[in-house]
Design a protein around this motif. Sequence first.
Motif, PDB file in Angstrom:
ATOM      1  N   CYS A  24       3.842  -0.793  11.607  1.00 53.14           N
ATOM      2  CA  CYS A  24       2.876  -0.510  10.700  1.00 53.14           C
ATOM      3  C   CYS A  24       2.584  -2.034   9.771  1.00 53.14           C
ATOM      4  O   CYS A  24       1.447  -2.449   9.398  1.00 53.14           O
ATOM      5  N   GLN A  28      -0.667  -4.075   9.554  1.00 54.11           N
ATOM      6  CA  GLN A  28      -1.176  -4.595   7.957  1.00 54.11           C
ATOM      7  C   GLN A  28      -1.720  -5.970   8.120  1.00 54.11           C
ATOM      8  O   GLN A  28      -2.751  -6.381   7.300  1.00 54.11           O
ATOM      9  N   THR A  32      -5.317  -7.462   7.253  1.00 55.35           N
ATOM     10  CA  THR A  32      -5.569  -8.243   6.329  1.00 55.35           C
ATOM     11  C   THR A  32      -6.654  -9.576   6.795  1.00 55.35           C
ATOM     12  O   THR A  32      -7.399  -9.985   5.816  1.00 55.35           O
ATOM     13  N   SER A 125      -6.767   0.507   8.749  1.00 50.95           N
ATOM     14  CA  SER A 125      -6.340   0.241   7.295  1.00 50.95           C
ATOM     15  C   SER A 125      -6.144   1.317   6.203  1.00 50.95           C
ATOM     16  O   SER A 125      -5.420   1.106   5.405  1.00 50.95           O
ATOM     17  N   VAL A 128      -2.121   3.096   8.477  1.00 50.18           N
ATOM     18  CA  VAL A 128      -1.003   2.622   8.448  1.00 50.18           C
ATOM     19  C   VAL A 128      -0.155   3.384   7.061  1.00 50.18           C
ATOM     20  O   VAL A 128       1.050   3.586   7.220  1.00 50.18           O
ATOM     21  N   GLN A 148       5.722  -2.722   2.474  1.00 50.76           N
ATOM     22  CA  GLN A 148       4.851  -2.816   3.765  1.00 50.76           C
ATOM     23  C   GLN A 148       3.635  -3.675   3.143  1.00 50.76           C
ATOM     24  O   GLN A 148       3.165  -4.539   3.816  1.00 50.76           O
ATOM     25  N   SER A 149       3.568  -3.394   2.015  1.00 52.13           N
ATOM     26  CA  SER A 149       2.387  -4.372   1.367  1.00 52.13           C
ATOM     27  C   SER A 149       2.662  -6.072   1.336  1.00 52.13           C
ATOM     28  O   SER A 149       1.554  -6.585   1.043  1.00 52.13           O
ATOM     29  N   ILE A 152       0.474  -8.123   3.191  1.00 51.86           N
ATOM     30  CA  ILE A 152      -0.639  -8.467   2.868  1.00 51.86           C
ATOM     31  C   ILE A 152      -0.710 -10.129   2.579  1.00 51.86           C
ATOM     32  O   ILE A 152      -1.582 -11.127   2.974  1.00 51.86           O
ATOM     33  N   ARG A 411      -2.146   0.267  -4.223  1.00 49.10           N
ATOM     34  CA  ARG A 411      -1.321   0.788  -3.420  1.00 49.10           C
ATOM     35  C   ARG A 411      -0.484   1.944  -3.675  1.00 49.10           C
ATOM     36  O   ARG A 411      -0.162   2.861  -3.311  1.00 49.10           O
TER      37      ARG A 411
END
Length: 501
Positions: A24, A28, A32, A125, A128, A148-149, A152, A411
């Motif tokens: 994921c 991502q 992005t 987008s 995930v 996970q962010s 980005i 998020r």
Amino acid sequence: MTDIDDVFAMLGFGRMQVFIFFSCAIIQMYVTNEQLGLTVIVAGATCDLGIHDHRLSWLYATIISGQIVISPYMGYKADEIGRRRLLLITLILSLVFSLLSALMPDFWSFLVMRFIVGIFVTGPSTLVVTYLSEFTKISLRGSVINYQSYFIGISMVLTTCVASVLLPLKLSHRIVNDYALTSWRVLGLLSLLPGLVGLVTMWLLPESPKYYLAVDRQEKAMEALERCCRLNKGKDVTLSSLGVESVTQPRLPEKPVHRSVFARQWYDVVPLLRGVYFRHLALASAAIFILLGTGAGLASWMLRVRHLTLMNKDSETICAVLDKFDENKMTLPKCDLGMDDLKDSAFHGLAVLGFFIFTSILLIWFGRRVIVFAYVLGAALAGFLLNFAKDKTLILILFLVLIVTPLCSLRLTLTILIDLIPTNLRGKAVSLSMMVGCLGGLIASLFVGYTMKVSCYATFNTFVLALIRTMWHLLFHNSVIFSLENSLIPSLRRPHRNAAI
């Protein structure tokens, strides 16, 4: 029957979750690249495709419009055919059309391809986050989605660094007539690599067992959980050995009634439009509208606004600088960009990564509502101080705080919404809220474009007022959507059994 969340608590965050997390995360990065990294690609293509100010507005508006139009349908299909299956389909299609867009010879064909990419990239987008959350036990869900962010920010930094190497090379390999493979096209092709890797890894992973339970496929759910069990606990450990013979989850949907396609879509979404679910969805969507509008809509103008402040030799506020330049100077003057021209994009990516890491630290002690409130307060304060800041470095810092903290808050808000909506409605809820968020990004981008030269102070302070309004909801609204975790001590925080399915 054993509750599926109790099963995930037994299995913990093991090798299966790690594989899913990195799959994921890589997807991502690709998303992005397509959404935020496009600004760097477009900067490199400005002269090649003749992308002037008004064309830039059309390009961003077209991409976001594609996401707005398709979002409700994506949510419906995710709940109908499964998260993984739809993710694979949309990922393949977005990769194909992104490849074609990098090869388009003129602006109008590029615009059409980017619109189609905007449609299909909506799937990865939104899915995930849903897919990863449904394999993660409740107590870790917010933290894991935040980890996970990180990707980005990593993607933004890597794209900027690659662009700073490629764009100054002025590559121009002639293929036919005036058509050549230039630096920005190579950059566009390289941005597809995370998507290709993510496609391969996702192909090897199972469907969400929570989705299988929502569509009454008990055997498939047990197979997915059994695979997770063996990977996490070892080949000799089975669900039976852990005392799990069958699984269930609360708030399962009723048996489906045979209806036409459009009628089925309407009846499937009706539960989200009434009662407590509508309240959750409406409040989350209103917050996401403001957060994405500030974090994406305003951010799309960052490079151009910063360019003007750097051109100005005097120490003045942003609005004082903008008053010196007429509208036809609101463009980057160079077509061959290097690291000096792109360093603000790198700072933007580093700020995103830094704030997400900081969020992970805060989650150790504080609940999500506290963090979201603090970030929105920081963004509002930064926007207010931009009325007075004159130092160029301080302006950059305040601008980054203004646009990055809402992105981190978004998020966390999504994870709260996922906790509160049952599995059979979750895909639709996330897609609808993100549709509203994309609408906020579109309106914010157009608002900045049309008002900044008319009244700069009104432009920035409108965002400040909108953020203050969001803070008011966080403080005084009694909805569960922003309910405060009961304790600041991790060992005392316990997930509500009726909160996450």
